[in-house]
Design a protein around this motif. Structure first.
Motif, mmCIF file in Angstrom:
data_model
loop_
_atom_site.group_PDB
_atom_site.id
_atom_site.type_symbol
_atom_site.label_atom_id
_atom_site.label_comp_id
_atom_site.label_asym_id
_atom_site.label_seq_id
_atom_site.Cartn_x
_atom_site.Cartn_y
_atom_site.Cartn_z
ATOM 1 N N VAL A 199 0.712 -1.062 -0.176
ATOM 2 C CA VAL A 199 -0.055 0.099 -0.041
ATOM 3 C C VAL A 199 0.996 1.056 0.050
ATOM 4 O O VAL A 199 0.522 2.236 -0.735
ATOM 5 C CB VAL A 199 -1.002 -0.072 1.207
ATOM 6 N N ALA A 200 1.764 1.211 0.857
ATOM 7 C CA ALA A 200 2.806 2.489 0.793
ATOM 8 C C ALA A 200 3.530 2.600 -0.422
ATOM 9 O O ALA A 200 3.526 3.769 -0.977
ATOM 10 C CB ALA A 200 3.896 2.237 1.987
ATOM 11 N N SER A 201 4.073 1.392 -0.939
ATOM 12 C CA SER A 201 4.709 1.673 -2.121
ATOM 13 C C SER A 201 3.861 1.815 -3.401
ATOM 14 O O SER A 201 4.230 3.132 -4.104
ATOM 15 C CB SER A 201 5.256 0.142 -2.569
ATOM 16 N N GLU A 202 2.780 1.747 -3.462
ATOM 17 C CA GLU A 202 1.729 2.011 -4.489
ATOM 18 C C GLU A 202 1.293 3.710 -4.287
ATOM 19 O O GLU A 202 1.113 4.350 -5.211
ATOM 20 C CB GLU A 202 0.402 1.153 -4.661
ATOM 21 N N SER A 203 1.314 3.790 -2.916
ATOM 22 C CA SER A 203 0.627 5.301 -2.497
ATOM 23 C C SER A 203 1.988 6.354 -3.269
ATOM 24 O O SER A 203 1.656 7.349 -3.636
ATOM 25 C CB SER A 203 0.693 5.454 -1.183
ATOM 26 N N GLY A 204 3.261 5.793 -2.970
ATOM 27 C CA GLY A 204 4.244 6.864 -3.487
ATOM 28 C C GLY A 204 3.994 7.038 -4.993
ATOM 29 O O GLY A 204 4.394 8.197 -5.325
ATOM 30 N N TRP A 205 3.804 6.213 -5.940
ATOM 31 C CA TRP A 205 3.594 6.357 -7.126
ATOM 32 C C TRP A 205 2.465 7.137 -7.619
ATOM 33 O O TRP A 205 2.280 7.879 -8.631
ATOM 34 C CB TRP A 205 3.486 5.016 -7.907
ATOM 35 N N ILE A 206 1.192 6.916 -6.678
ATOM 36 C CA ILE A 206 0.003 7.728 -6.914
ATOM 37 C C ILE A 206 0.324 9.296 -6.843
ATOM 38 O O ILE A 206 0.020 9.853 -7.673
ATOM 39 C CB ILE A 206 -1.008 7.125 -5.906
ATOM 40 N N ILE A 207 1.168 9.501 -5.539
ATOM 41 C CA ILE A 207 1.322 10.878 -5.574
ATOM 42 C C ILE A 207 2.360 11.327 -6.427
ATOM 43 O O ILE A 207 2.136 12.444 -6.970
ATOM 44 C CB ILE A 207 1.884 11.252 -4.114
ATOM 45 N N ALA A 208 3.173 10.498 -6.967
ATOM 46 C CA ALA A 208 4.193 11.063 -7.999
ATOM 47 C C ALA A 208 3.398 11.396 -9.253
ATOM 48 O O ALA A 208 3.790 12.299 -9.925
ATOM 49 C CB ALA A 208 5.445 9.886 -8.248
ATOM 50 N N GLU A 209 2.512 10.470 -9.643
ATOM 51 C CA GLU A 209 1.892 10.539 -11.026
ATOM 52 C C GLU A 209 0.626 11.285 -11.107
ATOM 53 O O GLU A 209 0.317 12.269 -11.910
ATOM 54 C CB GLU A 209 1.592 9.070 -11.652
ATOM 55 N N MET A 210 0.034 11.183 -9.997
ATOM 56 C CA MET A 210 -1.469 11.780 -9.837
ATOM 57 C C MET A 210 -1.290 13.315 -9.513
ATOM 58 O O MET A 210 -1.971 14.175 -9.766
ATOM 59 C CB MET A 210 -2.421 11.112 -8.891
ATOM 60 N N GLY A 211 -0.104 13.650 -8.884
ATOM 61 C CA GLY A 211 0.208 14.975 -8.231
ATOM 62 C C GLY A 211 0.616 15.826 -9.232
ATOM 63 O O GLY A 211 0.573 17.027 -8.991
ATOM 64 N N ARG A 212 1.199 15.328 -10.432
ATOM 65 C CA ARG A 212 1.531 16.041 -11.596
ATOM 66 C C ARG A 212 0.709 16.318 -12.576
ATOM 67 O O ARG A 212 1.048 16.961 -13.580
ATOM 68 C CB ARG A 212 2.960 15.615 -12.135
ATOM 69 N N GLN A 213 -0.513 15.728 -12.338
ATOM 70 C CA GLN A 213 -1.447 15.853 -13.535
ATOM 71 C C GLN A 213 -1.858 17.494 -13.556
ATOM 72 O O GLN A 213 -1.988 18.054 -12.490
ATOM 73 C CB GLN A 213 -2.722 14.900 -13.286
ATOM 74 N N PRO A 214 -2.422 18.070 -14.798
ATOM 75 C CA PRO A 214 -2.600 17.022 -15.856
ATOM 76 C C PRO A 214 -1.390 17.054 -16.980
ATOM 77 O O PRO A 214 -1.444 16.904 -18.102
ATOM 78 C CB PRO A 214 -3.542 18.272 -16.731
ATOM 79 N N TRP A 215 -0.085 17.285 -16.389
ATOM 80 C CA TRP A 215 1.120 17.031 -17.159
ATOM 81 C C TRP A 215 1.625 15.443 -17.400
ATOM 82 O O TRP A 215 1.921 14.869 -16.415
ATOM 83 C CB TRP A 215 2.071 17.938 -16.619
ATOM 84 N N VAL A 216 1.699 15.377 -18.716
ATOM 85 C CA VAL A 216 2.755 14.263 -18.870
ATOM 86 C C VAL A 216 4.210 14.622 -19.005
ATOM 87 O O VAL A 216 5.151 13.598 -18.544
ATOM 88 C CB VAL A 216 2.232 13.501 -20.251
ATOM 89 N N ILE A 217 4.453 15.690 -19.437
ATOM 90 C CA ILE A 217 5.833 16.576 -19.090
ATOM 91 C C ILE A 217 5.540 17.843 -18.700
ATOM 92 O O ILE A 217 4.830 18.549 -19.105
ATOM 93 C CB ILE A 217 6.479 16.578 -20.526
ATOM 94 N N GLN A 218 6.171 17.905 -17.465
ATOM 95 C CA GLN A 218 5.898 19.314 -16.588
ATOM 96 C C GLN A 218 6.012 20.502 -17.275
ATOM 97 O O GLN A 218 6.885 20.838 -17.681
ATOM 98 C CB GLN A 218 6.585 19.213 -15.538
ATOM 99 N N ASP A 219 4.795 21.179 -17.346
ATOM 100 C CA ASP A 219 4.702 22.464 -18.163
ATOM 101 C C ASP A 219 4.614 22.740 -19.582
ATOM 102 O O ASP A 219 4.673 23.397 -20.137
ATOM 103 C CB ASP A 219 5.759 23.487 -17.321
ATOM 104 N N LEU A 220 5.122 21.390 -20.431
ATOM 105 C CA LEU A 220 5.431 21.216 -21.793
ATOM 106 C C LEU A 220 4.495 20.587 -22.452
ATOM 107 O O LEU A 220 4.069 20.855 -23.422
ATOM 108 C CB LEU A 220 6.918 20.865 -22.165
ATOM 109 N N MET A 221 3.925 19.631 -21.943
ATOM 110 C CA MET A 221 2.972 18.786 -22.671
ATOM 111 C C MET A 221 1.928 17.882 -21.984
ATOM 112 O O MET A 221 2.203 17.267 -20.964
ATOM 113 C CB MET A 221 3.882 17.586 -23.396
#
Length: 519
Positions: A448-470
């Motif tokens: 749960v902790a491991s998956e939570s880390g990836w959720i914050i990493a990827e959901m937290g940067r939405q809506p970007w696939v490349i930060q600020d550029l795409m």
């Protein structure tokens, strides 16, 4: 905003998320248990105690089951870049492709070569050579993670590249800047250290089960000793790398940082919300400064986490959307306007190429090489695809809860390893049945902790696939949505079947134990 097929985008995101989350159920155990196995075999080679050989081979068997199933999900994940995210692959192929190519050529080759010796080389090669192969398998698996996380780190903080308007692609101009991207380095260290914790919890939990069942006491106690020390060391290191990662996020992804803490209005002496329950997910205009049912705060801790200064100002969601002149924070509205200027320049370049207007081509080429234009306009290229700045805010509940679940469980693991080592030292661990059961039930919490880390990493940067550029909306392939839905369903069924199969095989092997299964 331009018209996008959001149903296709959502299904493509769901398919990739499904594959990534399932894949990550297998990867962290591989990253960590290979080093635990290498340590155990080293003890065997140094002491000559055959009990350690039996222990090593037992854990190696469980590793082999996990590794075989994990490879299948990883292969599918890489294919999805080309099938579902072809626009993204085209835009960053020169940069994103290089780390993945190195991963495939060097790390995976190294890992797959020596894993064969590790499994089948007993009694066929010398002890020293076999031990070397075991260590190289561990190093190889972690090198695989390095190059993948370098690629992911670049997506979160794109540096070391130029934009080529002629091809509309990003091109790498500094490999070392990409490799030593602070975001990538912190992400790599934090990810592998947390994976080592998961592997340590895995070994600890299974060993505790043996003690509860009055079985394999020698294996269990020796394994617990190695796992608890290994887990404790990397729990401490994970806290350190997590602290560094938070500072990097505050610098390069301030919106993610604000969402992680549910911070709507920026403030100096910003408190850290150690625990809390959000009321809702309001837009900044309607947000209250304290939008929690309850919260436990640590005064000034968030300011210190972000900038190593308890007095520092930490930007909130409202500051980032609307700007804060006093703090020198540009609004999302301004970034959107600057992004549109950069995008118009690209459109003009394409028209000039079509009309063979050499003067205009030369002028615009020079513009895309100008540092002022790149830093003040093209840096916000991705914002041009948005008309409403609130569309650039990630899900605050997802970000907040994922982050806090990860942090709380990380603290739990550290305390667990310390308490287990204490009672092991006192030779009373076998009497502490509550502690042994806690170790067993902590195994799923590690995932749960491991998956939570990836959720914050990827959901937290939405809506970007490349930060600020795409943004994600422009990265998706223009494919038939039905094919995405069908493959999503097929992947869900297949991955779930693989997971169930792994759990059943694992449980069977654990029930058999090392006597039959370890030889």
């Amino acid at each position: 905003m331009e018209q996008f097929d959001f149903t296709l985008i959502d299904w493509s995101r769901a398919q990739f998320a499904l594959t990534a989350l399932y894949h990550w159920l297998f990867v962290p155990l591989t990253l960590g248990i290979t080093f635990i196995i290498a340590i155990m075999e080293t003890i065997y080679v140094k002491t000559g105690n055959v009990e350690w050989k039996k222990i090593t081979k037992f854990w190696m068997t469980l590793f082999g089951i996990n590794f075989a199933i994990g490879v299948a999900t990883g292969i599918i994940l890489e294919f999805e870049f080309g099938t579902n995210w072809s626009n993204y692959s085209w835009f960053v192929g020169d940069i994103f492709g290089a780390p993945l190519a190195i991963e495939g050529i060097m790390a995976f080759f190294m890992e797959s070569t020596f894993i064969a010796i590790m499994f089948f080389g007993w009694n066929k090669v010398s002890k020293g050579f076999h031990l070397t192969a075991t260590w190289l398998t561990a190093i190889g698996s972690n090198l695989s993670a390095l190059w993948i996380l370098v690629a992911n780190g670049w997506m979160q903080n794109p540096i070391g590249m130029n934009f080529n308007p002629d091809t509309a692609r990003m091109e790498m101009n500094n490999f070392w800047e990409v490799l030593f991207n602070p975001n990538a380095i912190n992400k790599f260290l934090h990810t592998i250290y947390s994976s080592y914790i998961l592997a340590a919890v895995f070994v600890l939990g299974i060993s505790a089960w043996y003690l509860l069942k009055n079985r394999e006491a020698a294996l269990a106690k020796k394994s617990i000793l190695v796992a608890a020390i290994f887990g404790f060391i990397f729990s401490v290191l994970t806290i350190g790398t997590g602290d560094e990662s938070a500072r990097e996020i505050a610098k390069s992804q301030p919106m993610k940082f604000a969402a992680m803490e549910g911070l709507y209005y920026g403030t100096d002496h910003a408190p850290l919300v150690a625990a809390g329950i959000l009321k809702d997910d309001p837009i900044p205009e309607n947000a209250k400064k304290k939008d929690f049912f309850f919260e436990i705060e640590i005064p000034s801790a968030l300011s210190y986490m972000a900038f190593l200064d308890g007095d520092a100002f930490v930007a909130g969601i409202h500051d980032l959307v609307h700007g804060n002149e006093e703090q020198g924070i540009m609004s999302y509205y301004e970034k959107m306007e600057r992004g549109k200027i950069a995008r118009q320049a690209l459109t003009d370049f394409k028209l000039a190429k079509k009309d063979n207007n050499e003067a205009q081509i030369s002028k615009l080429t020079a513009q895309f090489e100008d540092e002022d234009f790149l830093n003040n306009y093209f840096a916000y290229f991705g914002y041009s695809y948005f008309d409403n700045p609130h569309d650039i805010i990630p899900s605050v509940p997802f970000s907040f809860y994922s982050f806090h679940i990860m942090v709380v469980l990380g603290g739990h693991f550290l305390v667990l390893f310390m308490v287990v080592l204490f009672f092991l030292y006192k030779e009373k661990l076998h009497q502490m049945r509550w502690l042994l059961w806690l170790a067993v039930w902590t195994m799923p919490l590690a995932y749960v902790a491991s998956e939570s880390g990836w959720i914050i990493a990827e959901m937290g940067r939405q809506p970007w696939v490349i930060q600020d550029l795409m943004p994600t909306t422009t990265a998706v392939s223009n494919i038939d949505i039905n094919s995405v839905i069908i493959t999503f369903a097929l992947f869900f069924i297949t991955f779930t079947a693989l997971l169930i199969a792994e759990i059943k095989i694992m449980l069977k092997q654990i029930h058999i134990g090392p006597n039959e299964g370890g030889h």
